[in-house]
Scaffold this motif. Structure first.
Motif, mmCIF file in Angstrom:
data_model
loop_
_atom_site.group_PDB
_atom_site.id
_atom_site.type_symbol
_atom_site.label_atom_id
_atom_site.label_comp_id
_atom_site.label_asym_id
_atom_site.label_seq_id
_atom_site.Cartn_x
_atom_site.Cartn_y
_atom_site.Cartn_z
ATOM 1 N N ARG A 150 -0.786 -2.293 -1.414
ATOM 2 C CA ARG A 150 -0.169 -1.591 -0.283
ATOM 3 C C ARG A 150 1.114 -2.311 0.151
ATOM 4 O O ARG A 150 2.155 -1.700 0.392
ATOM 5 C CB ARG A 150 -1.166 -1.512 0.877
ATOM 6 C CG ARG A 150 -0.683 -0.603 2.005
ATOM 7 C CD ARG A 150 -1.662 -0.570 3.174
ATOM 8 N NE ARG A 150 -2.968 -0.083 2.770
ATOM 9 C CZ ARG A 150 -4.133 -0.619 3.181
ATOM 10 N NH1 ARG A 150 -4.138 -1.661 3.998
ATOM 11 N NH2 ARG A 150 -5.277 -0.107 2.772
ATOM 12 N N THR B 60 -4.924 -4.505 -0.391
ATOM 13 C CA THR B 60 -3.889 -4.993 0.526
ATOM 14 C C THR B 60 -2.613 -5.360 -0.223
ATOM 15 O O THR B 60 -1.505 -5.000 0.176
ATOM 16 C CB THR B 60 -4.411 -6.230 1.289
ATOM 17 O OG1 THR B 60 -5.588 -5.854 1.994
ATOM 18 C CG2 THR B 60 -3.366 -6.760 2.260
ATOM 19 N N TYR B 61 -2.784 -6.092 -1.348
ATOM 20 C CA TYR B 61 -1.607 -6.514 -2.125
ATOM 21 C C TYR B 61 -0.806 -5.305 -2.600
ATOM 22 O O TYR B 61 0.418 -5.272 -2.505
ATOM 23 C CB TYR B 61 -2.024 -7.356 -3.339
ATOM 24 C CG TYR B 61 -2.394 -8.778 -3.003
ATOM 25 C CD1 TYR B 61 -1.572 -9.569 -2.197
ATOM 26 C CD2 TYR B 61 -3.555 -9.350 -3.506
ATOM 27 C CE1 TYR B 61 -1.912 -10.893 -1.899
ATOM 28 C CE2 TYR B 61 -3.895 -10.669 -3.213
ATOM 29 C CZ TYR B 61 -3.072 -11.430 -2.408
ATOM 30 O OH TYR B 61 -3.400 -12.722 -2.130
#
Lengths: 285, 285
Positions: B57, B54-55
Motif C-alpha cells: 500500500r 502495508t508495504y
C-alpha cells in the motif's frame, strides 16, 4: 622445486581429475546403455584463433575418450552476434544436444554476453550464463564455472571445509575469481575479493586461510605473504607453465598447495565432462 | 544519541531520497507529456500478511504521488507457484506495464525463485532476478536491488569513492548483502563478506573503511570495532527503529554514518520509483 619435510602437501589435481573423468566415463557408458543415446556436447568455435582451435580440439578429444559425443560447429570470424546467438539458440532447442560450450573469448565484433545468454541454462555445462552465476552465488542447484568448480572439488578431496575460514580470492573475472568467491561464500567461508585496485594486497593475502590466486600474473603472490599452514590454490596459468603464486617460496609456508601444472588446470576439463553427463542424465531421464 | 564535535557526519537518506523522488516525479511527468502514457508499476501481492499489505500500500501511494501509475494484483494465499508464475509472465508480456514488483517473502508453498524468474529482466525494477544479480555483479547495465542501489547512491552523494577501499559487508542475503558486496566490488572496493559463520567478526569489521551492516540483529555491530573515520552504512531495520549498528558508540568513531531511521531506509522506495521510470523510459522510447 625445493622439498623439505616441512613443505606443504601437494594437492594432486591430475590424479583427482583422472578419477573424476573415469567416474564420468562410467556414467556416460551407463547412460548410453540405458537410453541408447550417448551424452552430447556441442562445441562452438568462432574464428580461427590458434589457441582456441587447440582448446576445442583437446576438449573434443577428451569427450570422445570419455564416451561423450561432440558436435562441432565452426563459424567464420566474420560471423555476426545475431548469427552466433541463432546458432546457440538452435543448439539450446536441439534435443540431441545436452551441453553447449562456446569457446571464448569469441573475438572482437561479437557481443560475448549476448552469445552466452543464448545458451539454455540446463545446457550451460561451462557455467557462463547469468543464471549459472546466480545459482552458484546463491548456492542453488545448477552448473558451475568449470575452474572454480574444480577448485571446490579439490578442496573437498583434501578435506578442506571452507566454513568459518577466511578465504581470499585474488582476481575477479566473470568465470574464475567472482564465481570462486561466491562458491566459497556459499560454503560459509568469510570471503575477501582482491584485485588490481586493492591498496594493500600483502595485508589481505596474509589473512587467508584459503587463498585462491586467479590474477594471471606469473609468480605474483609471494611466499612471505602466505599465512603459515594456509591452503593455497593457484588458478593461474602463465606462459612457461608458471602459476600466479611463487611456488618455491609458498611451498615452505603453506599447509596444502596446488602445483602448476597438475593442480587446478586438469580439473577444468574434468568438470566440463562431468557436467555434460549431469546435463544428459537430467535431459534423458 | 550523543553529539560532540568529534561525532561522525550523518548521511541524510531522507533528504537524498526526497530529492531522488522529486527528480523521478519530474521525469515521470515529462515522459507522460511526451508519450501520453504514464509509467506503470505492477504490484503483486500473494496472501494477506499484514506487513506485506502495508508495504505494498505504501509503495503504491508513493507511486501515485510521483505520477507513476500502479496496477495491483492480489492473489489468495492458496495460489500455486504455477499461478503466480503465470501472473508474472502475463505482466512481463503486457506492454502497458513497465515495471513489476512481487512483494516478498511470498509465503510458504510458493517457489519464490520460480516466481522471480518469471519477471522479465527489463521490467525487474526491484532487482530480484538472476539476470539482475549477475548484471549488478559484473557492473553491467541493468536494474539493481533497491536497498543496495540506495546504499551506492548514498555513498556517491557523500563523495565516498569505494575504489581501493576495504569494504566489509556483514550479511549475505540475496537482495541485500550479496548484491551490496558485488556492487562495491564493481566499483573497485576490496570486498569482504562476513556472516553467521565468520570466526572473528570484530577483526573483520575493524578492517573496514566502508562497513555495510545488513544482518538483521539489533545493535549487533559495536562502536569499538569501527575503524576510526570509517563510513558506516546501517541497512538494518529492527523492531523499535533500531539498526544493526550500535549507533551511540559507532557515531563517536565513524567518519560518516547513516542514522536509523532516516538513513538507508528511505532510499529503497526512492530507487524502486526511479527504476520504474527508467524502465518506462526505455520501453516507451
Amino acid at each position: 622445486m625445493s622439498s623439505t619435510p616441512t613443505d606443504a602437501r601437494l594437492m594432486d589435481g591430475s590424479g583427482l581429475a583422472r578419477r573424476l573423468v573415469e567416474e564420468t566415463a562410467a556414467r556416460a557408458a551407463d547412460l548410453t546403455r540405458r537410453t541408447g543415446t550417448p551424452p552430447c556436447l556441442a562445441t562452438v568455435l568462432v574464428g580461427e584463433d590458434p589457441a582456441s582451435v587447440t582448446y576445442v580440439r583437446m576438449k573434443r578429444a577428451r569427450c570422445e575418450k570419455a564416451g561423450i559425443r561432440s558436435r562441432h560447429v565452426e563459424l567464420p570470424a566474420t560471423t555476426t552476434t545475431a548469427e552466433v546467438v541463432a546458432t546457440l539458440e538452435g543448439l539450446s532447442n536441439d534435443p540431441e544436444v545436452h551441453g553447449i560450450l562456446l569457446q571464448h573469448p569469441v573475438g572482437p565484433g561479437i557481443d560475448e554476453r549476448a552469445a552466452f545468454e543464448a545458451i539454455a541454462p540446463e545446457k550451460d555445462v561451462d557455467g557462463v550464463t547469468f543464471s549459472s552465476f546466480a545459482t552458484m552465488s546463491f548456492g542453488l542447484p545448477g552448473f558451475v564455472s568449470c575452474t572454480p568448480g574444480g577448485i571446490m572439488r579439490l578442496l573437498d578431496a583434501y578435506g578442506v571445509d571452507p566454513a568459518g575460514k577466511r578465504a581470499v580470492v585474488v582476481g575477479r573475472s566473470a568465470i574464475l575469481g567472482k564465481p570462486a568467491g561466491m562458491m566459497l561464500l556459499a560454503r560459509n567461508a568469510t570471503v575477501t575479493y582482491c584485485h588490481s585496485h586493492t591498496a594493500d594486497l600483502s595485508a589481505a593475502v596474509r589473512e587467508a586461510d584459503i587463498l585462491v590466486a586467479a590474477v594471471g600474473r606469473p609468480r605474483f603472490i609471494k611466499g612471505e605473504d602466505i599465512k603459515p599452514g594456509a591452503v593455497v590454490v593457484d588458478a593461474g596459468y602463465n606462459p612457461g607453465n608458471v602459476g600466479d603464486v611463487d611456488f618455491d617460496t609458498a611451498v615452505t609456508r603453506a599447509g596444502l598447495i596446488t602445483p602448476v601444472p597438475g593442480g587446478v588446470g586438469p580439473m577444468t576439463i574434468a568438470v566440463l565432462l562431468a557436467q555434460t553427463v549431469d546435463a544428459a542424465e537430467r535431459q534423458l531421464a
